[in-house]
Design an enzyme around this catalytic site. Structure first.
Site, mmCIF file in Angstrom:
data_model
loop_
_atom_site.group_PDB
_atom_site.id
_atom_site.type_symbol
_atom_site.label_atom_id
_atom_site.label_comp_id
_atom_site.label_asym_id
_atom_site.label_seq_id
_atom_site.Cartn_x
_atom_site.Cartn_y
_atom_site.Cartn_z
ATOM 1 N N THR A 268 0.831 -1.206 0.000
ATOM 2 C CA THR A 268 0.000 0.000 0.000
ATOM 3 C C THR A 268 0.865 1.255 0.000
ATOM 4 O OG1 THR A 268 -1.794 -1.146 1.127
ATOM 5 C CG2 THR A 268 -1.825 1.253 1.241
ATOM 6 N N CYS A 269 1.956 1.211 0.745
ATOM 7 C CA CYS A 269 2.848 2.367 0.838
ATOM 8 C C CYS A 269 3.460 2.704 -0.527
ATOM 9 C CB CYS A 269 3.953 2.099 1.861
ATOM 10 S SG CYS A 269 3.337 1.639 3.494
ATOM 11 N N SER A 270 3.844 1.679 -1.267
ATOM 12 C CA SER A 270 4.520 1.882 -2.553
ATOM 13 C C SER A 270 3.571 2.077 -3.727
ATOM 14 C CB SER A 270 5.430 0.687 -2.866
ATOM 15 O OG SER A 270 6.510 0.658 -1.975
#
Length: 157
Positions: free
Chosen positions: A47-49
């Site tokens: 999700t972060c990337s």
């Protein structure tokens, strides 16, 4: 947990720059500035990337047009990982800050224990900071990604 209207705690965040390691005193870094600081549980994670950091990369110019001086991403990772992740995401407009031992995250009261994922990590959140004071704090509920998105923060400015 830190709340809106409170000053950021004293802490040091690291950033690996072209000249080497820079250790930023949080109070000095955000003094006299309007900033958006968002935190992720881990660099290079799905999700972060795929969504969190890219949203801020895409909307950096619009955030700055709303008077934001600094857009920063913080994670309980080391500065080398944060630099590599920023480069991989073309995040040149984003300060990639490392909270290596989680001191800042713990001082905010926004830590979580992820067990085998990496132990102590940060909850996912975004905040707007005015001259070192939190003016907006959006903390995600577990396993959600809505209130800390770049689009949500941009709409709040």
């Amino acid at each position: 947990m830190i709340a809106q209207g409170q000053a950021l705690p004293d802490a040091t965040l690291s950033q690996l720059g072209k000249e080497g390691m820079i250790n930023h005193k949080v109070k000095e870094l955000f003094a006299g500035k309007k900033a958006v600081l968002f935190a992720v549980p881990g660099a290079f994670t799905p999700t972060c990337s795929k969504a969190h950091l890219p949203g801020y990369v895409v909307l950096a110019d619009e955030l700055k047009a709303k008077g934001v001086d600094i857009i920063a991403c913080v994670s309980v990772n080391d500065a080398f990982v944060m630099k590599a992740w920023g480069e991989a995401q073309n995040a040149g407009e984003i300060m990639m800050l490392a909270d290596g031992d989680g001191t800042f995250t713990k001082a905010l009261g926004l830590e979580m224990d992820t067990g085998a994922f990496g132990g102590l990590r940060s909850q996912r959140y975004a905040m707007v900071i005015d001259d070192g004071v939190v003016s907006l704090l959006n903390v995600e509920a577990p396993k959600t990604f809505e209130v800390s998105k770049a689009e949500t923060i941009l709409a709040s400015l």
